[in-house]
Design a protein around this motif. Structure first.
Motif, PDB file in Angstrom:
ATOM      1  N   LYS A 135       0.833  -1.204   0.000  1.00  0.00           N
ATOM      2  CA  LYS A 135       0.000   0.000   0.000  1.00  0.00           C
ATOM      3  C   LYS A 135       0.865   1.250   0.000  1.00  0.00           C
ATOM      4  N   ARG A 136       1.937   1.226   0.788  1.00  0.00           N
ATOM      5  CA  ARG A 136       2.821   2.383   0.819  1.00  0.00           C
ATOM      6  C   ARG A 136       3.417   2.641  -0.567  1.00  0.00           C
ATOM      7  N   GLU A 137       3.873   1.574  -1.233  1.00  0.00           N
ATOM      8  CA  GLU A 137       4.459   1.742  -2.569  1.00  0.00           C
ATOM      9  C   GLU A 137       3.432   2.278  -3.557  1.00  0.00           C
ATOM     10  N   LEU A 138       2.183   1.825  -3.437  1.00  0.00           N
ATOM     11  CA  LEU A 138       1.136   2.245  -4.366  1.00  0.00           C
ATOM     12  C   LEU A 138       0.720   3.699  -4.154  1.00  0.00           C
ATOM     13  N   VAL A 139       0.746   4.150  -2.894  1.00  0.00           N
ATOM     14  CA  VAL A 139       0.220   5.481  -2.578  1.00  0.00           C
ATOM     15  C   VAL A 139       1.306   6.552  -2.584  1.00  0.00           C
ATOM     16  N   VAL A 140       2.442   6.295  -1.938  1.00  0.00           N
ATOM     17  CA  VAL A 140       3.475   7.335  -1.816  1.00  0.00           C
ATOM     18  C   VAL A 140       4.843   6.880  -2.312  1.00  0.00           C
ATOM     19  N   GLY A 141       4.992   5.618  -2.671  1.00  0.00           N
ATOM     20  CA  GLY A 141       6.280   5.102  -3.103  1.00  0.00           C
ATOM     21  C   GLY A 141       6.439   5.122  -4.605  1.00  0.00           C
ATOM     22  N   ASP A 142       7.398   4.350  -5.086  1.00  0.00           N
ATOM     23  CA  ASP A 142       7.711   4.359  -6.517  1.00  0.00           C
ATOM     24  C   ASP A 142       6.593   3.775  -7.380  1.00  0.00           C
ATOM     25  N   LEU A 143       5.734   2.919  -6.803  1.00  0.00           N
ATOM     26  CA  LEU A 143       4.639   2.360  -7.595  1.00  0.00           C
ATOM     27  C   LEU A 143       3.533   3.385  -7.848  1.00  0.00           C
ATOM     28  N   SER A 144       3.579   4.536  -7.161  1.00  0.00           N
ATOM     29  CA  SER A 144       2.594   5.591  -7.417  1.00  0.00           C
ATOM     30  C   SER A 144       2.900   6.319  -8.728  1.00  0.00           C
ATOM     31  N   ASP A 145       4.109   6.151  -9.235  1.00  0.00           N
ATOM     32  CA  ASP A 145       4.508   6.698 -10.532  1.00  0.00           C
ATOM     33  C   ASP A 145       4.332   5.588 -11.569  1.00  0.00           C
ATOM     34  N   VAL A 146       3.389   5.793 -12.484  1.00  0.00           N
ATOM     35  CA  VAL A 146       3.053   4.745 -13.445  1.00  0.00           C
ATOM     36  C   VAL A 146       4.271   4.309 -14.240  1.00  0.00           C
TER      37      VAL A 146
ATOM     38  N   SER B 232      15.728  -2.384  -4.503  1.00  0.00           N
ATOM     39  CA  SER B 232      14.389  -1.802  -4.533  1.00  0.00           C
ATOM     40  C   SER B 232      13.491  -2.557  -5.511  1.00  0.00           C
ATOM     41  N   PHE B 233      14.058  -2.889  -6.682  1.00  0.00           N
ATOM     42  CA  PHE B 233      13.294  -3.645  -7.674  1.00  0.00           C
ATOM     43  C   PHE B 233      12.927  -5.030  -7.138  1.00  0.00           C
ATOM     44  N   LEU B 234      13.872  -5.684  -6.459  1.00  0.00           N
ATOM     45  CA  LEU B 234      13.614  -7.009  -5.901  1.00  0.00           C
ATOM     46  C   LEU B 234      12.533  -6.957  -4.836  1.00  0.00           C
ATOM     47  N   LEU B 235      12.580  -5.936  -3.970  1.00  0.00           N
ATOM     48  CA  LEU B 235      11.556  -5.782  -2.937  1.00  0.00           C
ATOM     49  C   LEU B 235      10.189  -5.553  -3.564  1.00  0.00           C
ATOM     50  N   THR B 236      10.127  -4.663  -4.548  1.00  0.00           N
ATOM     51  CA  THR B 236       8.849  -4.370  -5.199  1.00  0.00           C
ATOM     52  C   THR B 236       8.304  -5.594  -5.913  1.00  0.00           C
ATOM     53  N   LEU B 237       9.178  -6.308  -6.604  1.00  0.00           N
ATOM     54  CA  LEU B 237       8.781  -7.530  -7.299  1.00  0.00           C
ATOM     55  C   LEU B 237       8.182  -8.543  -6.326  1.00  0.00           C
ATOM     56  N   ALA B 238       8.840  -8.737  -5.186  1.00  0.00           N
ATOM     57  CA  ALA B 238       8.371  -9.702  -4.199  1.00  0.00           C
ATOM     58  C   ALA B 238       7.044  -9.284  -3.586  1.00  0.00           C
ATOM     59  N   VAL B 239       6.893  -7.983  -3.316  1.00  0.00           N
ATOM     60  CA  VAL B 239       5.657  -7.496  -2.706  1.00  0.00           C
ATOM     61  C   VAL B 239       4.488  -7.641  -3.678  1.00  0.00           C
ATOM     62  N   VAL B 240       4.703  -7.319  -4.956  1.00  0.00           N
ATOM     63  CA  VAL B 240       3.622  -7.436  -5.947  1.00  0.00           C
ATOM     64  C   VAL B 240       3.223  -8.896  -6.136  1.00  0.00           C
ATOM     65  N   ASP B 241       4.200  -9.799  -6.234  1.00  0.00           N
ATOM     66  CA  ASP B 241       3.780 -11.187  -6.436  1.00  0.00           C
ATOM     67  C   ASP B 241       3.229 -11.810  -5.140  1.00  0.00           C
ATOM     68  N   ASP B 242       3.530 -11.218  -3.972  1.00  0.00           N
ATOM     69  CA  ASP B 242       2.834 -11.625  -2.756  1.00  0.00           C
ATOM     70  C   ASP B 242       1.344 -11.290  -2.853  1.00  0.00           C
ATOM     71  N   LEU B 243       1.038 -10.110  -3.402  1.00  0.00           N
ATOM     72  CA  LEU B 243      -0.367  -9.739  -3.590  1.00  0.00           C
ATOM     73  C   LEU B 243      -1.046 -10.701  -4.558  1.00  0.00           C
ATOM     74  N   ILE B 244      -0.357 -11.029  -5.648  1.00  0.00           N
ATOM     75  CA  ILE B 244      -0.925 -11.976  -6.609  1.00  0.00           C
ATOM     76  C   ILE B 244      -1.128 -13.341  -5.943  1.00  0.00           C
ATOM     77  N   ALA B 245      -0.151 -13.764  -5.135  1.00  0.00           N
ATOM     78  CA  ALA B 245      -0.237 -15.061  -4.467  1.00  0.00           C
ATOM     79  C   ALA B 245      -1.403 -15.110  -3.495  1.00  0.00           C
ATOM     80  N   ILE B 246      -1.602 -14.040  -2.713  1.00  0.00           N
ATOM     81  CA  ILE B 246      -2.695 -14.045  -1.737  1.00  0.00           C
ATOM     82  C   ILE B 246      -4.037 -14.025  -2.455  1.00  0.00           C
TER      83      ILE B 246
END
Length: 429
Positions: free
Chosen positions: A95-106, A169-183
């Motif tokens: 959520k942090r990445e989506l709202v205020v982190g690098d994932l908030s930049d398309v 940073s890329f590895l962390l973001t990758l892992a967090v996104v596929d955690d969302l997909i996994a859940i």
């Protein structure tokens, strides 16, 4: 007229606060990963020792009240309860990445998101291709979907790689996104005997949790009972209880109140991350990763195509999916790799994606809970794949160790002593 400069990808985090957040998160995950590795080794030794019956007794020992299906084994408590805390932390990060982190930049988000999606779909296809024609084996298609960031970082720490902040940073973001997909996969495909009224009832404490979390002062003695109530209702509904962790995370505000330096999400994460990394995930690893190989167990596992499907999917499937997704996205968007990095770095990072330990073990348990022998084979496949992926990644990444050290020294230089590296100050980087 000069043409615009090409867009760069795999650059360092966009700001110093973002870089500091990533560094703090990865530091905690690295320590937790060390404990996870130790727990997995202990589990394997115990499960193959003369005291292996004791390991089974600990796994199957039941505790808890009979109400709401809570009289369950310790192994069940670990997968449903302790991993809910793990997914709570992952959800806060996402959520942090989506709202205020690098994932908030398309433009910055598209690369890790596409890479994560490809890193889920391609391994699943590899797995299904290997087990084609094997009765009942297809249920494990989701086992190779997620990357275990803690295990991956622990492997890097052991091997001594000074991976640049952009790649971390890329590895962390990758892992967090596929955690969302996994859940999401767990909630949709591994939910049996759904009780809609109980699931609907879980919205009551969840909404109450959201209302309390929004307050400037949110006492823990309100948040904890509401979180536990949400988890209990989701568990009783038939949906895997780890979904509650992600749902709770998405209710926590990630923007600070006016006048505050830290957000509610940062407070919650700082309080819970040590519990997740230092206790919850290692205990789950201890109770989930022990595979008995003596007495014919190894021969049975080696002869089962499911074991090798997991290995192939995690090692080769993740490599093809993550690297291929990154390469194609770069070509289609005409983006260029950051000047400091090479495609060999992306190759090594893609191999690290094959370390799927925690979530892979969880999905294997859900997929083959009625087939203990095959469940054990999946666990062995996950262990083999995770170690193999770590070793292959080490071979690739260590060839660039000198370059990584140079980048790390430059990016950490702070000539004016203000605590902010010069690369994050305009005109000084």
């Amino acid at each position: 007229m000069s043409s615009p400069a090409p867009r760069r990808f795999l650059t360092r985090p966009s700001s110093w606060p973002e870089a500091r957040f990533v560094a703090d998160a990865l530091r905690a995950e690295t320590v937790g990963g060390m404990l996870l590795l130790a727990a997995a080794v202990i589990a394997m030794v115990w499960a193959n020792s003369p005291w292996r019956d004791g390991y089974l007794r600990v796994q199957t020992f039941k505790i808890g009240p009979e109400a709401l299906d809570l009289h369950i084994s310790l192994a069940h408590w670990a997968s449903d309860g302790l991993l809910a805390v793990f997914f709570l932390v992952a959800g806060l990060e996402l959520k942090r990445e989506l709202v205020v982190g690098d994932l908030s930049d398309v433009q910055r988000a598209i690369l890790p998101v596409v890479a994560a999606i490809c890193g889920v779909v391609v391994p699943a296809l590899f797995y299904l291709a290997v087990v084609a024609g094997v009765d009942g084996a297809g249920r494990g298609w989701a086992v190779p979907t997620a990357t275990d960031i803690a295990f991956a970082l622990a492997a890097l720490a052991v091997l001594g790689s000074h991976l640049p902040s952009a790649l971390r940073s890329f590895l962390l973001t990758l892992a967090v996104v596929d955690d969302l997909i996994a859940i999401t996969i767990i909630a949709v495909f591994y939910t049996d005997d759904l009780k809609p009224l109980l699931l609907l009832g879980s919205a009551v404490p969840l909404v109450a949790f959201w209302l309390v979390a929004r307050r400037r002062v949110a006492p823990w003695w309100l948040l904890v009972p509401l979180g536990l109530a949400t988890w209990t209702m989701v568990h009783a509904s038939g949906v895997h209880a780890t979904v509650a962790g992600m749902a709770l995370a998405f209710t926590v505000p990630v923007r600070p109140h006016e006048g505050d330096s830290d957000s509610r999400a940062e407070h919650v994460e700082h309080a819970i991350r040590p519990l997740s990394a230092g206790f919850c995930v290692p205990v789950f690893a201890l109770l989930a990763s022990g595979v008995t190989l003596v007495g014919g167990g190894l021969g049975d596992a080696v002869s089962d195509r499911v074991t090798w499907a997991v290995v192939v999917a995690l090692v080769a499937g993740k490599l093809v999916g993550v690297f291929g997704g990154t390469f194609l996205t770069a070509r289609l968007t005409r983006a260029q790799l950051d000047d400091d990095l090479a495609w060999g770095d992306v190759l090594g990072l893609s191999l690290l994606g094959g370390i799927g330990f925690t979530v892979s073990l969880l999905v294997g348990e859900l997929a083959f809970e009625d087939d203990p022998a095959r469940h054990a084979h999946v666990k062995l496949g996950v262990l083999i794949a995770s170690v193999l992926a770590a070793l292959l990644a080490a071979v690739v990444l260590r060839r660039r160790e000198r370059a990584y050290r140079t980048i790390a020294e430059r990016d950490s230089r702070d000539d004016d002593g203000d605590g902010v590296p010069d690369v994050y100050q305009p005109g000084r980087g």
